[in-house]
Design a protein around this motif. Structure first.
Motif, PDB file in Angstrom:
ATOM      1  N   ASN B  36       0.841  -1.198   0.000  1.00  0.00           N
ATOM      2  CA  ASN B  36       0.000   0.000   0.000  1.00  0.00           C
ATOM      3  C   ASN B  36       0.873   1.244   0.000  1.00  0.00           C
ATOM      4  O   ASN B  36       1.736   1.385   0.852  1.00  0.00           O
ATOM      5  N   LEU B  37       0.612   2.134  -0.944  1.00  0.00           N
ATOM      6  CA  LEU B  37       1.412   3.362  -1.020  1.00  0.00           C
ATOM      7  C   LEU B  37       0.591   4.559  -0.564  1.00  0.00           C
ATOM      8  O   LEU B  37      -0.581   4.450  -0.283  1.00  0.00           O
ATOM      9  N   GLY B  38       1.221   5.684  -0.575  1.00  0.00           N
ATOM     10  CA  GLY B  38       0.480   6.930  -0.379  1.00  0.00           C
ATOM     11  C   GLY B  38       0.697   7.571   0.971  1.00  0.00           C
ATOM     12  O   GLY B  38      -0.108   8.378   1.409  1.00  0.00           O
ATOM     13  N   TYR B  39       1.780   7.247   1.669  1.00  0.00           N
ATOM     14  CA  TYR B  39       1.999   7.845   2.985  1.00  0.00           C
ATOM     15  C   TYR B  39       2.877   9.080   2.930  1.00  0.00           C
ATOM     16  O   TYR B  39       3.131   9.704   3.939  1.00  0.00           O
ATOM     17  N   ASN B  40       3.387   9.383   1.771  1.00  0.00           N
ATOM     18  CA  ASN B  40       4.318  10.511   1.734  1.00  0.00           C
ATOM     19  C   ASN B  40       4.110  11.363   0.486  1.00  0.00           C
ATOM     20  O   ASN B  40       5.044  11.681  -0.231  1.00  0.00           O
ATOM     21  N   HIS B  41       2.869  11.689   0.232  1.00  0.00           N
ATOM     22  CA  HIS B  41       2.589  12.509  -0.938  1.00  0.00           C
ATOM     23  C   HIS B  41       2.896  13.963  -0.622  1.00  0.00           C
ATOM     24  O   HIS B  41       2.413  14.499   0.365  1.00  0.00           O
ATOM     25  N   ARG B  42       3.729  14.599  -1.452  1.00  0.00           N
ATOM     26  CA  ARG B  42       4.153  15.969  -1.141  1.00  0.00           C
ATOM     27  C   ARG B  42       3.659  16.998  -2.137  1.00  0.00           C
ATOM     28  O   ARG B  42       3.923  18.176  -1.989  1.00  0.00           O
ATOM     29  N   GLY B  43       2.987  16.551  -3.191  1.00  0.00           N
ATOM     30  CA  GLY B  43       2.469  17.511  -4.162  1.00  0.00           C
ATOM     31  C   GLY B  43       3.532  18.227  -4.966  1.00  0.00           C
ATOM     32  O   GLY B  43       3.387  19.399  -5.305  1.00  0.00           O
ATOM     33  N   VAL B  44       4.622  17.530  -5.276  1.00  0.00           N
ATOM     34  CA  VAL B  44       5.725  18.154  -6.009  1.00  0.00           C
ATOM     35  C   VAL B  44       5.290  18.573  -7.415  1.00  0.00           C
ATOM     36  O   VAL B  44       5.615  19.668  -7.877  1.00  0.00           O
ATOM     37  N   GLU B  45       4.512  17.717  -8.075  1.00  0.00           N
ATOM     38  CA  GLU B  45       4.119  18.035  -9.451  1.00  0.00           C
ATOM     39  C   GLU B  45       3.264  19.292  -9.497  1.00  0.00           C
ATOM     40  O   GLU B  45       3.408  20.126 -10.377  1.00  0.00           O
ATOM     41  N   ILE B  54      13.108  27.786 -14.090  1.00  0.00           N
ATOM     42  CA  ILE B  54      14.360  27.861 -13.327  1.00  0.00           C
ATOM     43  C   ILE B  54      14.131  27.406 -11.889  1.00  0.00           C
ATOM     44  O   ILE B  54      14.899  26.624 -11.335  1.00  0.00           O
ATOM     45  N   GLN B  55      13.056  27.868 -11.277  1.00  0.00           N
ATOM     46  CA  GLN B  55      12.782  27.473  -9.892  1.00  0.00           C
ATOM     47  C   GLN B  55      12.516  25.981  -9.799  1.00  0.00           C
ATOM     48  O   GLN B  55      12.867  25.336  -8.817  1.00  0.00           O
ATOM     49  N   ASP B  56      11.906  25.435 -10.843  1.00  0.00           N
ATOM     50  CA  ASP B  56      11.589  24.007 -10.839  1.00  0.00           C
ATOM     51  C   ASP B  56      12.838  23.126 -10.809  1.00  0.00           C
ATOM     52  O   ASP B  56      12.784  22.002 -10.334  1.00  0.00           O
ATOM     53  N   ILE B  57      13.942  23.650 -11.336  1.00  0.00           N
ATOM     54  CA  ILE B  57      15.168  22.854 -11.295  1.00  0.00           C
ATOM     55  C   ILE B  57      15.450  22.439  -9.858  1.00  0.00           C
ATOM     56  O   ILE B  57      15.730  21.284  -9.568  1.00  0.00           O
ATOM     57  N   TYR B  58      15.331  23.416  -8.950  1.00  0.00           N
ATOM     58  CA  TYR B  58      15.669  23.142  -7.553  1.00  0.00           C
ATOM     59  C   TYR B  58      14.561  22.391  -6.837  1.00  0.00           C
ATOM     60  O   TYR B  58      14.806  21.697  -5.853  1.00  0.00           O
ATOM     61  N   LEU B  59      13.354  22.517  -7.344  1.00  0.00           N
ATOM     62  CA  LEU B  59      12.241  21.765  -6.761  1.00  0.00           C
ATOM     63  C   LEU B  59      12.346  20.296  -7.180  1.00  0.00           C
ATOM     64  O   LEU B  59      12.269  19.391  -6.349  1.00  0.00           O
ATOM     65  N   ILE B  60      12.524  20.073  -8.470  1.00  0.00           N
ATOM     66  CA  ILE B  60      12.593  18.700  -8.999  1.00  0.00           C
ATOM     67  C   ILE B  60      13.805  17.982  -8.407  1.00  0.00           C
ATOM     68  O   ILE B  60      13.775  16.777  -8.179  1.00  0.00           O
ATOM     69  N   ALA B 361      -0.517  11.752  -6.598  1.00  0.00           N
ATOM     70  CA  ALA B 361      -1.944  11.613  -6.307  1.00  0.00           C
ATOM     71  C   ALA B 361      -2.794  11.822  -7.540  1.00  0.00           C
ATOM     72  O   ALA B 361      -2.563  12.719  -8.332  1.00  0.00           O
ATOM     73  N   LEU B 362      -3.742  10.960  -7.717  1.00  0.00           N
ATOM     74  CA  LEU B 362      -4.785  11.152  -8.703  1.00  0.00           C
ATOM     75  C   LEU B 362      -6.053  10.707  -7.994  1.00  0.00           C
ATOM     76  O   LEU B 362      -6.081   9.647  -7.385  1.00  0.00           O
ATOM     77  N   VAL B 363      -7.083  11.529  -8.029  1.00  0.00           N
ATOM     78  CA  VAL B 363      -8.300  11.170  -7.317  1.00  0.00           C
ATOM     79  C   VAL B 363      -9.135  10.290  -8.221  1.00  0.00           C
ATOM     80  O   VAL B 363      -9.492  10.681  -9.321  1.00  0.00           O
ATOM     81  N   MET B 379      -6.331  20.813  -3.022  1.00  0.00           N
ATOM     82  CA  MET B 379      -5.504  19.838  -2.337  1.00  0.00           C
ATOM     83  C   MET B 379      -5.205  20.315  -0.909  1.00  0.00           C
ATOM     84  O   MET B 379      -5.276  19.564   0.044  1.00  0.00           O
ATOM     85  N   ARG B 380      -4.889  21.606  -0.829  1.00  0.00           N
ATOM     86  CA  ARG B 380      -4.576  22.201   0.471  1.00  0.00           C
ATOM     87  C   ARG B 380      -5.792  22.128   1.393  1.00  0.00           C
ATOM     88  O   ARG B 380      -5.695  21.730   2.544  1.00  0.00           O
ATOM     89  N   ARG B 381      -6.962  22.477   0.826  1.00  0.00           N
ATOM     90  CA  ARG B 381      -8.185  22.478   1.626  1.00  0.00           C
ATOM     91  C   ARG B 381      -8.502  21.062   2.112  1.00  0.00           C
ATOM     92  O   ARG B 381      -8.804  20.839   3.276  1.00  0.00           O
ATOM     93  N   ASN B 382      -8.378  20.116   1.207  1.00  0.00           N
ATOM     94  CA  ASN B 382      -8.673  18.740   1.582  1.00  0.00           C
ATOM     95  C   ASN B 382      -7.712  18.221   2.640  1.00  0.00           C
ATOM     96  O   ASN B 382      -8.121  17.505   3.548  1.00  0.00           O
TER      97      ASN B 382
END
Ligand code: SF4
Ligand code: SF4
Lengths: 135, 400
Positions: B36-45, B54-60, B361-363, B379-382
């Motif tokens: 079972n997965l899904g314990y560490n979803h961080r919403g990176v995408e 440019i900012q995404d370089i450091y995020l990815i 995550a995909l609902v 996502m934040r609200r949920n």
């Protein structure tokens, strides 16, 4: 099948007994850093022109450029010339807790007002101290 | 004997990653395993869509702490493809160089962890001590031990000077000698053999069917390596072997990884000697035209896939990351079934899992037969609602 040898690491383990420890005595001994290490960002106010390129590229929203509280007075008007506006002064606020030390701001700054330093011991007991205000 | 089912994880002393395995045991033997997965979803995408290229370089880069260079290189190749920017040869060589240093660092890290899971802490300590050499190399090249941030749009940020080259060559010699020693150690030491042979078996046909990748697949005799199958950067100019093993067990995975480390040392030497003269980057405009690209990259853990869609602005419309661990998960229950409970941590560690890289995550609403992608706010609200229901106090947080 390969041969099996029990205690294969024994020779190595015995040899290690007579060697210097691989660990260093940090914090009593300074940590060795490589020359181009990216640490805390330093700011030089005289060079900054307030273009805010650094703010635009920062991936962590860790840097702010604000107008300084005290602005230099406009230069005395010279006769025969239009009055020159005062050169504005800017302060830099860096949130050490948000900064990821990527040094993208250093790279993008057109005036080289920002620089990476070797300072990496940035833990604080007081949360407020993580907000560095360079004036 | 009656069967009992136990949960393993997401927090478990024998398991360092947030993932859950449901095990049905018959005595000490595993009858059935589910993952079972899904314990560490961080919403990176989602976060990537809110930031500029440019900012995404450091995020990815922060998708994974170990294969940070792999993810960025894969992402940035997509962006450069959309922008139709051809990067200089020297930049390509430096990207390969850092990529291979990273492979050494990742494989040595894994070997240490595997030794630790076996209970062979001596090997763990020695491997990690020697791994410091490669971390120093990475700091020397990129400026940091873990997130080297060497990539930028249109090339790389830092050059290899003759001094750096000399230092790297010196360190690579040490690393190669040490890795060769570990190869003999891991393949001859009785303890290692007893704990790894015929453990976590993944037959070749099953590996192909389940889509295993990277060293996990190669240890089952599947000769798949993006560097060979679809050479990117300068891999077509380099001479290296595709390492496979046919034992299909954890032992095979050890052998594949240590031998790959030796190959990486060879590659690094070739790259350093090849290093063509020229600029290290070209200018790429911040606004990337409309278009989409998908790229593959052989990360230390296997095939990494990135998809980027540009819409003419300075922010991507969509970034999709498929981390190699996601491909290898499916094989784990099969490796566990029929094995012993005591081998579970080792078998899981043997795919070199990286859970937080893989959680996306995909609902999916089965009843309404619909799947949707949430916006950042939703996502934040949920997330906040979810934790409120669990009794977390949000009174001090300002909610938008
Ligand atoms: S990029 Fe440089 S000059 Fe521009 S605001 Fe930032 S520090 Fe000042
Ligand atoms: S180093 Fe990176 S994260 Fe830190 S202030 Fe500069 S751009 Fe932002």
């Amino acid at each position: 099948m390969k041969k099996k040898i029990p205690g294969r690491a024994l020779g190595e383990a015995v040899r290690q007994l007579f060697k210097k420890p691989a660990t260093s005595a940090y914090p009593f001994e300074k940590a060795k850093l490589q020359p181009k290490f990216r640490g805390r960002i330093a700011f030089e106010q005289e060079k900054c022109i307030g273009c805010k390129m650094c703010v635009r590229v920062c991936p962590a929203k860790a840097i702010e450029i604000v107008l300084s509280a005290d602005q230099p007075a406009a230069p005395a008007p010279v006769e025969g010339q239009a009055p020159a506006p005062a050169k504005k002064k800017f302060d830099c606020v860096i949130h050490l807790d948000r900064c990821v030390y990527c040094a993208q701001c250093v790279e993008v700054c057109p005036k080289k007002a920002l620089a990476s330093t070797d300072d990496f011991e940035l833990a604080q007991l007081d949360r407020k101290a993580l907000r560095r205000h360079y004036k | 004997m009656s069967k009992i089912s136990i949960p393993l994880g997401p927090q478990h002393p024998g398991l360092k990653e947030p993932i859950n395995f449901g095990l049905v045991l018959e005595g000490e033997q595993i009858d059935k395993a589910t993952v079972n997965l899904g314990y560490n979803h961080r919403g990176v995408e989602k976060a990537a869509e809110e930031r500029t290229y440019i900012q995404d370089i450091y995020l990815i880069e922060r998708v994974c702490g170990i294969c940070s260079h792999s993810h960025v290189t894969c992402y940035i190749t997509c962006v450069e493809e959309i922008a139709k920017a051809e990067i200089p040869e020297r930049a390509k060589a430096i990207r390969v160089l850092v990529g291979e240093l990273e492979r050494i660092h990742s494989h040595l890290l894994w070997l240490g962890i595997a030794a630790y899971e076996i209970g062979f802490d001596t090997l763990f300590m020695y491997v990690w001590r020697d791994r410091e050499h490669v971390l120093d190399c990475l700091e020397l090249v990129g400026g940091n031990r873990v997130h080297y941030s060497i990539n930028t749009l249109g090339g790389v940020r830092r050059d290899i000077t003759p001094e750096i080259k000399a230092e790297l060559l010196k360190r690579i010699d040490i690393l190669e000698a040490r890795t060769k020693y570990y190869t003999t150690l891991a393949t001859e030491e009785t303890t290692v053999l007893a704990r790894t042979q015929n453990v976590g078996v993944l037959p070749k046909d099953l590996g192909i069917r389940l889509g295993a990748c990277g060293p996990t697949a190669r240890a089952s005799g599947i000769a798949r390596d993006v560097r060979k199958d679809e050479p990117y950067l300068i891999y077509d100019k380099l001479d290296f072997k595709l390492i496979t093993a046919d034992t299909c067990d954890v032992f095979g995975r050890v052998v594949v990884r240590v031998l790959e480390t030796v190959e990486s040392c060879r590659i690094i030497r070739q790259v350093l000697n090849y290093l063509p003269e020229g600029p290290i980057s070209i200018k790429v405009p911040w606004k990337i035209p409309e278009g989409e690209a998908v790229n593959r990259y052989e990360a230390p853990r296997g095939e990494d896939i990135h998809y980027v869609k540009g819409n003419g602005t300075d922010k991507p419309e969509r970034v999709k990351v498929r981390a190699p661990t996601l491909a290898n998960y499916h094989a784990v229950p099969h490796m566990l079934e029929g094995g012993w409970l005591a081998d579970v941590p080792l078998v899981i560690a043997a795919i070199d899992p990286c859970m937080s890289c893989s959680d996306r995550a995909l609902v999916t609403d089965r009843a309404a037969a619909r799947s949707a992608v949430w916006s950042w706010e939703e996502m934040r609200r949920n997330g906040i609602e979810f934790y409120k229901r669990r009794g977390v106090d949000f009174s001090k947080v300002t909610l938008k």
